[in-house]
Design an enzyme around this catalytic site. Structure first.
Site, PDB file in Angstrom:
ATOM      1  CE1 TYR A  11      -4.459  -1.091   0.351  1.00  0.00           C
ATOM      2  CE2 TYR A  11      -3.285  -2.973   1.274  1.00  0.00           C
ATOM      3  CZ  TYR A  11      -4.438  -2.424   0.739  1.00  0.00           C
ATOM      4  OH  TYR A  11      -5.553  -3.202   0.580  1.00  0.00           O
ATOM      5  CG  LEU A 224      -3.809  11.943  12.650  1.00  0.00           C
ATOM      6  CD1 LEU A 224      -3.351  11.318  11.336  1.00  0.00           C
ATOM      7  CD2 LEU A 224      -4.704  13.139  12.380  1.00  0.00           C
ATOM      8  CB  CYS A 273      -0.838   3.264  10.505  1.00  0.00           C
ATOM      9  SG  CYS A 273       0.100   3.000   8.999  1.00  0.00           S
TER      10      CYS A 273
END
Length: 481
Positions: A11, A224, A273
């Protein structure tokens, strides 16, 4: 002609190298991988990953200055710059199991680079790695180098969002390059900067020392994920008080110090992630004698797990405290829209929770195959990032799970619907048609807040939207603890 080789055609490696090839026609780019099926797919009309805009970029460059190959050693030997974009999965056993990054594939790549190189090289960390990985890689390259070849290690973490990766690569918020603060290190940083500067404005290319660059990637993902867990924690309070999480997050996001991004409440975050990087950050903190800091970041993961459990409990409690032998339609299995990626998708835990209560699950996702869904539901935690994930699926399947060809087939005769991915098509379904085909009472559990709850209630649905005021039915059937 500058030659670039990227080890790892996943990816990150595939899209990043394709854009470099497009934007730098004077650079020859080779993407290499030991997986024959993966490289075959990159060389075909059916690419191994779905990403809007990727097909066009690959087709413009492939065979000109962009090549996909399994001849790893040849392309590494010829390259001036070697990007390493291999898996850094979470360890499943031994010291740091369940938290620490497994650098087996990175170490193997470094040893191979040292073994086959016949000229000086810049080696670029593109995978997400723990702080100080560059130091370990330098030692491997140095101690396995008997030819006097010089290697410079750079950290160039990716900050792509799946679903918008090509757009992110075309117009990045920033490109981060970390290197040694030596004349040789500065020269290596400049060489890589010269590549990116062919399309990225100079002021958006940031340079730091190696350790700052390595830590910045983990820190960005942790921040995030923290925002998502924060708004999800608020969603539980909103339901308890009658507040609306959409209105709360909108009001909060209007504060210029906070901003509106990553404040959408949902069933939880997923992807390759966030969880992995936070667990890695926790382990690094623990190893550096910072237990309080480690505990702080652990809480981000705990809230994410809590949100998924809370969602499953709401489904079960709303449907008379049992979903045994009831058909539940799951709309969306990918961790977000515009990608076929299912790594750490909340759908896995939600489906497993419902299956544990003996529900029958019918799943529809426009980009995820039945083989992938069954593999994900039978795989152990953290195994998805190991080679097992790339191998053909074992005969083991979950009998309670079926995969439908569209949303209407998935919802036919269902007792309830779970919306777990925010695909645009789920906003446009004919819900009157869906309602007519379902068992009654018909439930909708919106894990992404994509439907108009009031419109669906007028049709006759009992609707649960995360963080939104509960209708009377849900108040009368409080969520299980």
């Amino acid at each position: 002609m500058v030659k670039i080789c990227c080890i790892g055609a996943g990816y990150v490696g595939g899209p990043t190298m394709a854009v470099i090839a497009l934007k730098c026609p004077s650079v020859e780019v080779a993407v290499v991988d030991i997986s024959v099926p993966r490289i075959t797919a990159w060389n075909s009309d059916q690419l191994p990953i779905y990403e809007p805009g990727l097909d066009d970029v690959v087709k413009q460059c492939r065979g000109k200055n962009l090549f996909f190959s399994t001849d790893v050693e040849k392309h590494v030997r010829e390259a001036d710059i070697v990007f390493v974009s291999v898996n850094t999965p979470t360890k499943t056993r031994g010291l740091g199991a369940g938290k620490a990054a497994d650098l087996t594939y990175w170490e193997s790549a470094a040893r191979m680079i040292a073994d086959v190189s016949v000229s000086d090289k810049i080696v670029v960390e593109k995978s997400t790695v723990p702080v100080k990985t560059a130091e370990a890689i330098e030692k491997i390259l140095t101690h396995n180098n008997s030819k006097g070849i010089k290697f410079q290690i750079l950290s160039n973490p990716e900050f792509l969002a799946e679903g918008t990766a090509i757009e992110d690569l075309f117009k990045p918020d920033r490109v981060l390059i970390g290197g040694r603060e030596t004349p040789e290190g500065f020269a290596a940083v400049k060489a890589l900067k010269d590549v990116y500067s062919q399309w990225v404005p100079e002021e958006k290319i940031l340079t730091t020392n190696l350790w700052s660059a390595e830590l910045s990637k983990l820190a960005a993902n942790a921040f995030l994920a923290q925002r998502i867990s924060s708004v999800n924690a608020m969603s539980a309070l909103c339901e308890a008080t009658g507040a609306n999480v959409t209105e709360v997050s909108y009001a909060v996001g209007k504060d210029s110090r906070i901003g509106p991004k990553f404040l959408n409440s949902s069933v939880g975050f997923g992807g390759s992630c966030f969880q992995k990087d936070i667990l890695n950050l926790v382990y690094i903190c623990e190893c550096n004698g910072l237990p309080e800091v480690a505990e702080y970041w652990k809480q981000v993961i705990k809230i994410n797990d809590y949100q998924k459990t809370r969602f499953v409990n709401r489904i079960v409690s709303s449907m008379f405290n049992t979903v045994s032998n009831k058909k539940i339609a799951v709309l969306g299995f990918a961790f977000k829209k515009d990608t076929g990626d299912t790594r750490e998708t909340p759908a896995i835990d939600v489906c497993k929770g419902l299956i544990g209560d003996k529900a029958r699950i019918s799943i529809y996702d426009p980009q995820v195959t039945e083989e992938q869904i069954q593999r994900d539901l039978t795989m152990n935690k953290f195994d998805w990032d190991h080679p097992l994930h790339l191998q053909p699926m074992s005969p083991t399947t979950v009998k309670q799970v079926s995969v439908a060809w569209d949303a209407y087939a998935a919802t036919k005769d269902a007792h309830g619907i779970c919306i777990l991915t925010e695909w645009d098509e789920f906003k446009k379904l004919d819900y009157e048609k869906v309602f007519e085909s379902m068992q009654k009472p018909a439930f909708v559990f919106d894990g992404r807040n994509v439907v108009d709850a009031e419109k669906l209630r007028k049709i006759g649905f009992i609707v649960y939207s995360i963080g939104k005021p509960l209708d009377q039915w849900l108040k009368d059937m409080p969520a299980l603890a």
